[in-house]
Design a protein around this motif. Structure first.
Motif, PDB file in Angstrom:
ATOM      1  N   ASP A   1      22.560  14.458   9.009  1.00 37.96           N
ATOM      2  CA  ASP A   1      23.754  14.031   8.096  1.00 37.96           C
ATOM      3  C   ASP A   1      24.115  15.188   7.104  1.00 37.96           C
ATOM      4  OD1 ASP A   1      24.764  12.819   5.673  1.00 37.96           O
ATOM      5  OD2 ASP A   1      23.792  10.703   5.880  1.00 37.96           O
ATOM      6  N   PRO A   2      25.464  15.583   7.039  1.00 37.29           N
ATOM      7  CA  PRO A   2      25.667  16.593   6.195  1.00 37.29           C
ATOM      8  C   PRO A   2      25.440  16.298   4.651  1.00 37.29           C
ATOM      9  CG  PRO A   2      27.626  15.553   6.871  1.00 37.29           C
ATOM     10  CD  PRO A   2      26.611  14.857   7.909  1.00 37.29           C
ATOM     11  N   ALA A   3      25.271  14.969   4.200  1.00 40.03           N
ATOM     12  CA  ALA A   3      24.996  14.904   2.846  1.00 40.03           C
ATOM     13  C   ALA A   3      23.549  14.663   2.248  1.00 40.03           C
ATOM     14  CB  ALA A   3      25.913  13.498   2.404  1.00 40.03           C
TER      15      ALA A   3
ATOM     16  N   ALA B   1      15.727  29.027  23.597  1.00 34.93           N
ATOM     17  CA  ALA B   1      15.981  27.631  23.849  1.00 34.93           C
ATOM     18  C   ALA B   1      15.665  26.814  22.940  1.00 34.93           C
ATOM     19  CB  ALA B   1      15.147  27.463  25.123  1.00 34.93           C
ATOM     20  N   SER B   2      16.510  25.995  22.222  1.00 36.24           N
ATOM     21  CA  SER B   2      16.134  25.275  21.314  1.00 36.24           C
ATOM     22  C   SER B   2      16.697  23.898  21.432  1.00 36.24           C
ATOM     23  CB  SER B   2      16.710  25.885  20.044  1.00 36.24           C
ATOM     24  OG  SER B   2      16.579  24.971  19.098  1.00 36.24           O
ATOM     25  N   MET B   3      15.786  22.632  21.282  1.00 37.58           N
ATOM     26  CA  MET B   3      16.119  21.439  21.483  1.00 37.58           C
ATOM     27  C   MET B   3      15.637  20.738  20.302  1.00 37.58           C
ATOM     28  SD  MET B   3      17.261  19.342  24.279  1.00 37.58           S
ATOM     29  CE  MET B   3      16.608  19.844  25.867  1.00 37.58           C
ATOM     30  N   LEU B   4      16.558  19.761  19.831  1.00 34.32           N
ATOM     31  CA  LEU B   4      16.444  19.013  18.788  1.00 34.32           C
ATOM     32  C   LEU B   4      16.364  17.332  19.177  1.00 34.32           C
ATOM     33  CD1 LEU B   4      16.451  18.147  15.653  1.00 34.32           C
ATOM     34  CD2 LEU B   4      18.873  18.257  15.834  1.00 34.32           C
ATOM     35  N   TYR B   5      15.269  16.660  18.654  1.00 30.47           N
ATOM     36  CA  TYR B   5      15.382  15.323  18.939  1.00 30.47           C
ATOM     37  C   TYR B   5      15.391  14.606  17.415  1.00 30.47           C
ATOM     38  CZ  TYR B   5      13.356  16.336  23.215  1.00 30.47           C
ATOM     39  OH  TYR B   5      13.183  16.978  24.744  1.00 30.47           O
ATOM     40  N   ILE B   6      16.009  13.625  17.186  1.00 28.83           N
ATOM     41  CA  ILE B   6      16.240  13.062  15.744  1.00 28.83           C
ATOM     42  C   ILE B   6      16.492  11.763  15.609  1.00 28.83           C
ATOM     43  CG2 ILE B   6      18.761  13.437  15.540  1.00 28.83           C
ATOM     44  CD1 ILE B   6      17.978  14.262  12.453  1.00 28.83           C
ATOM     45  N   ASN B   7      15.728  10.881  14.851  1.00 27.05           N
ATOM     46  CA  ASN B   7      15.979   9.422  14.918  1.00 27.05           C
ATOM     47  C   ASN B   7      16.981   8.800  14.533  1.00 27.05           C
ATOM     48  OD1 ASN B   7      15.892   9.878  12.000  1.00 27.05           O
ATOM     49  ND2 ASN B   7      13.914   8.613  11.657  1.00 27.05           N
ATOM     50  N   GLU B   8      17.069   7.583  14.467  1.00 22.01           N
ATOM     51  CA  GLU B   8      18.636   7.084  14.316  1.00 22.01           C
ATOM     52  C   GLU B   8      18.989   7.103  12.949  1.00 22.01           C
ATOM     53  OE1 GLU B   8      20.471   2.518  15.293  1.00 22.01           O
ATOM     54  OE2 GLU B   8      18.501   2.835  15.704  1.00 22.01           O
ATOM     55  N   GLN B   9      17.971   6.951  12.053  1.00 24.11           N
ATOM     56  CA  GLN B   9      18.348   7.152  10.705  1.00 24.11           C
ATOM     57  C   GLN B   9      18.772   8.692  10.204  1.00 24.11           C
ATOM     58  OE1 GLN B   9      15.672   5.828  11.788  1.00 24.11           O
ATOM     59  NE2 GLN B   9      16.270   3.862  11.669  1.00 24.11           N
ATOM     60  N   LYS B  10      18.683   9.438  11.055  1.00 27.76           N
ATOM     61  CA  LYS B  10      18.754  11.044  10.711  1.00 27.76           C
ATOM     62  C   LYS B  10      17.992  11.451   9.590  1.00 27.76           C
ATOM     63  CE  LYS B  10      23.633  10.879  12.370  1.00 27.76           C
ATOM     64  NZ  LYS B  10      23.419  11.394  13.561  1.00 27.76           N
ATOM     65  N   SER B  11      16.723  10.991   9.481  1.00 26.54           N
ATOM     66  CA  SER B  11      15.853  11.244   8.493  1.00 26.54           C
ATOM     67  C   SER B  11      14.493  11.904   9.054  1.00 26.54           C
ATOM     68  CB  SER B  11      15.235   9.808   7.798  1.00 26.54           C
ATOM     69  OG  SER B  11      14.602   8.947   8.680  1.00 26.54           O
TER      70      SER B  11
ATOM     71  N   GLY C   1       7.670  26.463   4.128  1.00 18.26           N
ATOM     72  CA  GLY C   1       8.035  24.963   4.506  1.00 18.26           C
ATOM     73  C   GLY C   1       8.457  24.289   3.400  1.00 18.26           C
ATOM     74  N   ASP C   2       8.440  24.924   2.031  1.00 10.24           N
ATOM     75  CA  ASP C   2       8.959  24.418   0.741  1.00 10.24           C
ATOM     76  C   ASP C   2      10.446  24.379   0.445  1.00 10.24           C
ATOM     77  OD1 ASP C   2       8.714  26.941   0.355  1.00 10.24           O
ATOM     78  OD2 ASP C   2       7.699  26.886  -1.722  1.00 10.24           O
ATOM     79  N   GLN C   3      11.088  25.076   1.323  1.00 11.18           N
ATOM     80  CA  GLN C   3      12.497  25.219   0.998  1.00 11.18           C
ATOM     81  C   GLN C   3      13.390  23.988   1.287  1.00 11.18           C
ATOM     82  OE1 GLN C   3      13.002  29.105   3.431  1.00 11.18           O
ATOM     83  NE2 GLN C   3      14.016  29.910   1.703  1.00 11.18           N
ATOM     84  N   ILE C   4      14.449  23.818   0.763  1.00 12.51           N
ATOM     85  CA  ILE C   4      15.350  22.344   0.936  1.00 12.51           C
ATOM     86  C   ILE C   4      16.689  22.902   1.313  1.00 12.51           C
ATOM     87  CG2 ILE C   4      16.201  20.480  -0.162  1.00 12.51           C
ATOM     88  CD1 ILE C   4      13.359  20.334   0.238  1.00 12.51           C
ATOM     89  N   PHE C   5      17.207  22.277   2.531  1.00 13.09           N
ATOM     90  CA  PHE C   5      18.536  22.570   2.950  1.00 13.09           C
ATOM     91  C   PHE C   5      19.368  21.486   3.156  1.00 13.09           C
ATOM     92  CE2 PHE C   5      15.496  25.563   4.636  1.00 13.09           C
ATOM     93  CZ  PHE C   5      15.784  26.822   4.424  1.00 13.09           C
ATOM     94  N   SER C   6      20.679  21.485   2.851  1.00 12.96           N
ATOM     95  CA  SER C   6      21.382  20.370   3.062  1.00 12.96           C
ATOM     96  C   SER C   6      21.672  20.263   4.582  1.00 12.96           C
ATOM     97  CB  SER C   6      22.849  20.555   2.276  1.00 12.96           C
ATOM     98  OG  SER C   6      23.621  21.497   2.780  1.00 12.96           O
ATOM     99  N   GLY C   7      22.044  19.225   5.119  1.00 13.35           N
ATOM    100  CA  GLY C   7      22.410  18.854   6.561  1.00 13.35           C
ATOM    101  C   GLY C   7      23.618  19.711   6.915  1.00 13.35           C
ATOM    102  N   ASP C   8      24.436  19.848   5.646  1.00 18.43           N
ATOM    103  CA  ASP C   8      25.907  20.490   6.043  1.00 18.43           C
ATOM    104  C   ASP C   8      25.341  21.944   6.302  1.00 18.43           C
ATOM    105  OD1 ASP C   8      28.714  20.940   5.817  1.00 18.43           O
ATOM    106  OD2 ASP C   8      28.276  22.196   4.036  1.00 18.43           O
ATOM    107  N   PHE C   9      24.487  22.733   5.449  1.00 19.10           N
ATOM    108  CA  PHE C   9      24.104  24.080   5.604  1.00 19.10           C
ATOM    109  C   PHE C   9      23.502  24.295   6.986  1.00 19.10           C
ATOM    110  CE2 PHE C   9      21.019  27.502   5.494  1.00 19.10           C
ATOM    111  CZ  PHE C   9      21.640  28.523   4.838  1.00 19.10           C
ATOM    112  N   LEU C  10      22.643  23.517   7.286  1.00 18.91           N
ATOM    113  CA  LEU C  10      21.915  23.602   8.657  1.00 18.91           C
ATOM    114  C   LEU C  10      22.832  23.422   9.821  1.00 18.91           C
ATOM    115  CD1 LEU C  10      18.540  21.492   7.917  1.00 18.91           C
ATOM    116  CD2 LEU C  10      18.931  24.037   8.142  1.00 18.91           C
TER     117      LEU C  10
END
Length: 736
Positions: free
Chosen positions: A681-683, A644-654, A703-712
């Motif tokens: 945000d894919p960008a 089970a997986s649930m995401l909450y994200i703010n309006e700015q997608k940040s 925790g130090d890895q960086i992913f693009s929104g597109d990848f995720l």
């Protein structure tokens, strides 16, 4: 019932809503076309040559509004022998052959009704909200129905209700009086409905609707959602998924008996008629009296269930839920720590535990009241709202002061609508109780329901709340319970017993209106033996609701998942308890997906469990605004996956937070595949870190890895769930 009056001075139409009236260019008799448009959808109403108003389109908005007048010409279905299959408010007794929205007996005894279009008005309320009213009249009688459509443009939400009025020479009897009558066209329809019982709330069932009528209803009088909630979904053409398909989410905003009929007609169209359940409730309408129905709420999505749920959540926070854009109090409840067995000394210790735990408020539950018949169990005392002198010799006020001394707030449990037969209230006012004079009393949880059709009883129930605040101005929270349904429906004072169920709800809402007029912002939890009274009419007066008495975290994952389709996380009160076999981390993580509370014995916690809870509350404070106000995305369904997986994200997608759980304990169960994220945000680039770690453990997430929104969103992210890591909370942050 709330009565809404329209201004006679029409405001200019807002282009934003495109609520333009079109006249057909066809050579035959002119017709009126009324598009009821939101940002993405349109419900299009049109008159025929005889001024009968019907629904000709309900779906994705057309780019050219002028083309709505041509929609009707494209249908090549079988003949409508009645000319009323698509009626916006179907009357009975004239030409209609199917389920009606309205059934009446006129003052002269005539049992037929007919409704034709007279006029309509549009009122702009603000930049996002408008109200359309459409007047329909019976050509043979001075009998009118006004249909109201309140449009929330950005949220794609419509509230619809009806007002019935007449000026005949005598009384008119309303036998059925729906709030709304929708008409959908498609190749097939799939109903997702809910059922349940105590501790088994919000169990989903999906089925294909066949020809004939499927009815969702309640006849319980109060706690009306116990067996069947009024919320439902209808998918058109094929079952909708989270991200694909056309689906209607709908519900009646009403806390009493409801009825929704879903009828697939012989043309293969779907008619949805919803309103107060007319069971045992013919209503005698006097001349010039106005009968206003409850609101029927709906939103249409052509992009799956996720969009529909976010529409409703945004609408609820912005417009319906009390203080929906505000904050909430974390709390410690004493119920599972003490049940009915407590005294001032025990409670003083729990108040210190409240401070030690780090929550905002201590909630004193059932058992604090009654003296002649002490409230030492659920068999006596209910209705006698005086402090029990043996348990609390110094009263509630001393506990409120003790809470202040510990720098926490104080809240209290009440159940003011109910009474135990073993009580002073019952002895003094047997006529205040709902019961049939010639029938044996029948009890639900050893109690009966007070007669809220009686104004004196309304004053009493209001006084229960008012007295508490008058004596204890610093009181900061109310838990309002409602545990019984109505048996042997009868009022000792009501002249027309046919009006009982309707007048009972009017009485309840009158009490709640009075409370909120005097105490507009005090947080109140809506509890009804769990989710027995969860609806948006009630939630106008409450800041949160109690989904279920079942607090087993594994069960709650499934319940909270289903509730989230219709209600925002800020409205869901979730408590950490000792139910279930899962560790304290799992239980706390699940409760964090809403308004967090605790119902545990703090002193019984081992050191690391206590440390975890204290740290979790601090973590919760950093993400709660995202959970409460952010967009919610269901990522992995526990009914079809081990995860089970649930995401909450703010309006700015940040910034966001993801809750992940392993819901299977079978050998080798894990998150073998990455979970696809949504709503990013894919960008943008994102960093994902695990939070809410149990003391002494380390995360397997780098925790130090960086992913693009597109990848995720295309490849996903694996929370690394396994039998040793059954609950993982991830914080998502925008990164350079």
């Amino acid at each position: 019932m709330l009565k809404i009056r329209l201004s006679t001075n029409l405001l200019p139409l807002c282009l934003l809503f495109s609520l333009t009236v079109f006249t057909s260019t066809r050579s035959e008799a002119q017709s009126i076309v009324i598009p009821v448009e939101t940002q993405h959808n349109a419900l299009v109403l049109q008159t025929d040559s005889s001024k009968y108003l019907g629904t000709v389109y309900f779906g994705k908005k057309l780019s050219k509004s002028s083309e709505y007048a041509q929609v009707k010409n494209q249908s090549k279905q079988t003949v409508d022998y009645t000319g009323m299959l698509n009626s916006v408010y179907t009357p009975s007794g004239s030409r209609n052959l199917l389920e009606p929205a309205l059934t009446v007996t006129h003052s002269d005894g005539n049992n037929s009704a007919d409704l034709t279009y007279v006029s309509h008005e549009v009122k702009k309320i603000d930049g996002n909200v408008s109200l359309i009213s459409i007047l329909l009249k019976d050509p043979a009688y001075n009998f009118n129905v006004t249909l109201f459509y309140k449009i929330y443009y950005k949220e794609d939400v419509i509230e619809q209700w009806s007002s019935i009025k007449h000026n005949e020479k005598g009384n008119v009897t309303l036998h059925k009086y729906a709030s709304a009558n929708l008409h959908l066209t498609g190749s097939a329809y799939y109903l997702n409905q809910y059922h349940g019982d105590w501790v088994k709330e919000m169990q989903p069932e999906e089925s294909k609707l066949t020809h004939g009528i499927k009815t969702l209803d309640s006849k319980l009088g109060t706690r009306a959602n116990l067996f069947q909630p009024s919320v439902f979904m209808v998918s058109v053409n094929k079952p909708a998924t989270e991200d694909e398909g056309t689906v209607l989410f709908a519900s009646l905003e009403y806390s009493g008996n409801f009825r929704t009929d879903l009828e697939v007609d012989y043309q293969d169209n779907l008619r949805i008629i919803s309103g107060i359940n007319n069971y045992a409730s013919p209503y005698t309408l006097k001349p010039n009296e106005e009968f206003v129905t409850p609101i029927f709420l709906y939103t249409l999505s052509t992009q799956g269930k996720g969009v529909a749920s976010r529409n409703l959540q945004n609408w609820a926070r912005n417009y319906k839920l009390l203080d929906g854009k505000g904050t909430r109090l974390t709390l410690l409840n004493n119920w599972e720590a003490t049940y009915f067995d407590f005294n001032e000394s025990k409670l003083a210790g729990l108040l210190k535990d409240t401070k030690k735990l780090g929550v905002d408020l201590f909630l004193l539950d059932d058992g604090w009241f009654a003296n002649k018949y002490p409230r030492n169990g659920d068999v006596a005392g209910l209705g006698d709202w005086e402090e029990n002198k043996q348990k609390l010799p110094n009263g509630i006020s001393s506990l409120v002061k003790e809470a202040q001394n510990n720098n926490v707030k104080f809240g209290i449990w009440i159940e003011p609508e109910m009474v135990n037969p073993k009580s002073m209230l019952y002895e003094k006012h047997p006529d205040w109780v709902i019961k049939q004079p010639k029938r044996d009393e029948h009890y639900f949880r050893n109690q009966l329901v007070l007669d809220l059709t009686n104004p004196k009883v309304q004053d009493f129930v209001f006084g229960v709340v008012d007295d508490l605040f008058t004596k204890n101005p610093a009181l900061a929270y109310i838990k309002w319970d409602c545990n019984s349904v109505i048996f042997n429906a009868h009022s000792a004072t009501l002249k027309n017993q046919n009006h009982f169920y309707i007048e009972y709800m009017r009485g309840l809402y009158n009490v709640l209106e009075r409370i909120r007029a005097k105490y507009p912002k005090v947080p109140m939890m809506l509890c009804s033996g769990g989710g027995g009274r969860v609806d948006y009419a009630a939630l106008q007066y409450f800041t949160e609701f109690w989904p279920s008495d079942n607090t087993d975290p594994l069960e709650r994952i499934f319940m909270q998942w289903e509730y989230s389709y219709f209600y925002p996380a800020i409205a869901s009160a979730n408590h950490v308890t000792d139910w279930g076999k899962q560790p304290i981390k799992f239980r706390t993580d699940v409760a964090m997906m809403g308004k967090l509370g605790f119902d545990i014995v703090v002193n019984d916690l081992v050191a690391n469990d206590l440390k975890f809870c204290q740290d979790a509350i601090k973590n919760y404070d950093t993400v709660k605004s995202i959970i409460w106000q952010g967009d919610q995305y269901r990522l992995s369904d526990p009914r079809s996956s081990n995860v089970a997986s649930m995401l909450y994200i703010n309006e700015q997608k940040s910034s966001g937070v993801i809750f992940n759980y392993l819901v299977s304990s079978r050998y080798g169960a894990n998150s073998n595949l990455p979970v696809l994220l949504k709503g990013l945000d894919p960008a943008k680039n994102y960093k994902i870190q695990e939070i809410n770690l149990y003391p002494g453990t380390t995360s397997t997430i780098k925790g130090d890895q960086i992913f693009s929104g597109d990848f995720l969103m295309k490849v996903g992210f694996n929370p690394d769930l396994n039998l040793a890591r059954t609950s993982v909370v991830l914080k998502v942050e925008e990164s350079n």
